[in-house]
Design an enzyme around this catalytic site. Structure first.
Site, PDB file in Angstrom:
ATOM      1  N   LYS A  83      -4.220  -2.198  -0.853  1.00  0.00           N
ATOM      2  CA  LYS A  83      -2.901  -2.803  -0.651  1.00  0.00           C
ATOM      3  C   LYS A  83      -1.941  -2.458  -1.790  1.00  0.00           C
ATOM      4  O   LYS A  83      -0.727  -2.541  -1.634  1.00  0.00           O
ATOM      5  CB  LYS A  83      -3.045  -4.309  -0.514  1.00  0.00           C
ATOM      6  CG  LYS A  83      -3.631  -4.725   0.832  1.00  0.00           C
ATOM      7  CD  LYS A  83      -2.569  -5.256   1.749  1.00  0.00           C
ATOM      8  CE  LYS A  83      -2.968  -5.171   3.188  1.00  0.00           C
ATOM      9  NZ  LYS A  83      -1.922  -5.601   4.102  1.00  0.00           N
ATOM     10  N   ASP A 130      -2.212 -13.093   2.550  1.00  0.00           N
ATOM     11  CA  ASP A 130      -3.535 -13.704   2.537  1.00  0.00           C
ATOM     12  C   ASP A 130      -4.239 -13.312   1.243  1.00  0.00           C
ATOM     13  O   ASP A 130      -5.405 -13.572   1.061  1.00  0.00           O
ATOM     14  CB  ASP A 130      -4.343 -13.275   3.762  1.00  0.00           C
ATOM     15  CG  ASP A 130      -4.002 -11.862   4.174  1.00  0.00           C
ATOM     16  OD1 ASP A 130      -3.977 -10.976   3.295  1.00  0.00           O
ATOM     17  OD2 ASP A 130      -3.726 -11.637   5.369  1.00  0.00           O
TER      18      ASP A 130
HETATM   19  C1  LIG Z   1      -8.815  -5.581   2.216  1.00  0.00           C
HETATM   20  C2  LIG Z   1      -7.990  -5.476   3.432  1.00  0.00           C
HETATM   21  N1  LIG Z   1      -8.357  -4.656   4.396  1.00  0.00           N
HETATM   22  C3  LIG Z   1      -7.637  -4.524   5.526  1.00  0.00           C
HETATM   23  C4  LIG Z   1      -6.479  -5.249   5.727  1.00  0.00           C
HETATM   24  C5  LIG Z   1      -5.749  -5.088   7.023  1.00  0.00           C
HETATM   25  O1  LIG Z   1      -4.516  -4.489   6.902  1.00  0.00           O
HETATM   26  P1  LIG Z   1      -3.400  -4.713   8.021  1.00  0.00           P
HETATM   27  O2  LIG Z   1      -2.957  -6.142   7.934  1.00  0.00           O
HETATM   28  O3  LIG Z   1      -2.344  -3.743   7.692  1.00  0.00           O
HETATM   29  O4  LIG Z   1      -4.056  -4.470   9.336  1.00  0.00           O
HETATM   30  C6  LIG Z   1      -6.055  -6.127   4.739  1.00  0.00           C
HETATM   31  C7  LIG Z   1      -4.830  -6.902   4.897  1.00  0.00           C
HETATM   32  O5  LIG Z   1      -4.475  -7.736   4.095  1.00  0.00           O
HETATM   33  C8  LIG Z   1      -6.822  -6.251   3.559  1.00  0.00           C
HETATM   34  O6  LIG Z   1      -6.455  -7.084   2.572  1.00  0.00           O
END
Ligand SMILES: Cc1ncc(COP(=O)(O)O)c(C=O)c1O
Length: 402
Positions: A83, A130
């Protein structure tokens, strides 16, 4: 014997998936030019380094697959997750655009050196999160000198809140789920003249989340460049779908009409992409979206992400929390000589979907998985919440990696 149980696994094929090259609908969201700009910008930031791509040969053998490649994002800019690439990139673009509107043409070096410190400090960026996205926005705000307010929902852990506050952001806890935190951030921003840096898009709000996703394409491009041969399958976890869409678009640009099979995986209580694929139009999932996969606890899809996934993702899967915990434990144990490492709850959902599919009668055939398959997954976070990790795996991240 299967490595991960198929208990509660659900599958939804996508009737809209099409073959052929990437088209104008997808390039209107993420473009090759946008990727070049994001890569040039992000790779020039202090602390940029490619993350490793693990060849999990022991796991692949135990699972009966040809290859399992795991792109491990734990070290990304010291933030613990992929992120870091998205939110901070959008903050950088937003600050430059806003300064320009105010008569200042600032470069990234101007921002990091504090040349226009007073003008930048007058700008406040905000977001709901989150955990990981808010950390990225807070880090970007600190790196470039802006003020920052981050909204978290009821079930975000104290550890995640502290990690955001560590970058100097004000953290506000909202008594509701992720989508309610999004609405609160929006309302407060409108009242106070702040700038929302959201990782999800909705009608009338597309530019910033597009930048966020364009930042993610840097991770995807690193992986595709490091692979010794093209994958046959890419399993991608979905929250709002931004990460999955960015990796998919970049794969489509890289592999052309030979796009690997794209499989999107979500937790059972927050499967908005699955339900959208099933209905054929955007569907919101209600409730408290409760899952240990905190980064995936999203009830509404990102409309921009759907522009890409709608025609490119061939399958959608739902996995229970137990599958994610099983995979975290497998990786912490290190199967068949693979080096053990700590992967976060949300990082392993894609791999959990793949391994659970191998245990479900007929599902390996449905997905075309077998000894010839070369599976790529994006391990999107390390143990970003060490306390939760320790509870779930029974060992601290440091013990696992000792
Ligand atoms: C560690 C991790 N993987 C995957 C995602 C998923 O990303 P997206 O919300 O763009 O689908 C998030 C989203 O916060 C995340 O924190």
């Amino acid at each position: 014997m299967s490595l991960v149980s198929a208990d509660k696994l659900r599958h939804q094929p996508n009737p809209h998936v099409r073959s052929g090259a990437i088209g104008p609908r997808q390039r209107a969201v993420l473009s090759p030019e946008g990727f070049v700009a994001a890569q040039a910008e992000i790779s020039a930031w202090p602390g940029y380094a490619e993350t490793p791509l693990y060849d999990l040969a022991g796991l692949a053998k135990a699972a009966g697959l040809g290859k399992v490649w795991y792109k491990h994002e734990a070290a990304r800019f010291g933030l613990g997750s992929f992120k870091a690439l998205g939110g901070a990139y959008a903050v950088c673009r937003l600050l430059k655009a806003e300064l320009k509107r105010r008569g200042i043409d600032a470069s990234t070096a101007d921002l990091t050196s504090g040349k226009y410190a007073e003008a930048v400090r007058a700008i406040t960026v905000t977001s709901a999160t989150d955990g990981n996205h808010g950390r990225s926005v807070a880090w970007g705000a600190k790196l470039f000198g802006a003020e920052c307010v981050i909204y978290i929902h009821k079930t975000v852990s104290v550890g995640r809140a502290d990690a955001i506050a560590a970058y100097g952001a004000k953290v506000v806890r909202v008594d509701g789920n992720y989508d309610e935190a999004v609405r609160q951030a929006d309302a407060d921003a409108a009242r106070n003249g702040w700038f929302v840096v959201s990782d999800t898009s909705y009608p009338g709000y597309m530019e910033v989340p597009r930048d966020v996703m364009q930042g993610y394409t840097v991770m995807a491009a690193e992986a595709y460049a490091a692979l010794p041969e093209p994958p046959t399958h890419i399993f991608l976890q979905g929250g709002v779908g931004g990460m999955a869409a960015a990796c998919t678009a970049q794969a489509w640009e890289t592999y052309g009409a030979a796009l690997p099979r794209i499989v999107v995986v979500e937790p059972e209580n927050a499967a908005c992409l699955f339900e959208t694929a099933k209905a054929g139009h955007p569907v919101a999932v209600g409730g408290d979206l409760d899952t240990v996969m905190a980064g995936l606890a999203c009830g509404e899809i990102s409309l921009l992400a759907w522009e890409i996934l709608d025609e490119a993702a061939s399958d959608f899967l739902i996995v229970p929390d137990s599958a994610a915990v099983a995979v975290m434990t497998l990786l912490a144990d290190g199967i068949g000589g693979d080096a053990p490492f700590a992967a976060g709850e949300s990082a392993v959902a894609g791999l959990a979907g793949c391994l659970a599919s191998l245990a479900a009668p007929g599902m390996a055939e449905t997905l075309g998985l077998g000894p010839e398959s070369r599976v790529l997954v994006f391990g999107t976070e390390g143990a970003t919440d060490p306390e939760t990790y320790t509870q779930l795996v029974g060992r601290t991240p440091a013990e696992v990696e000792a």
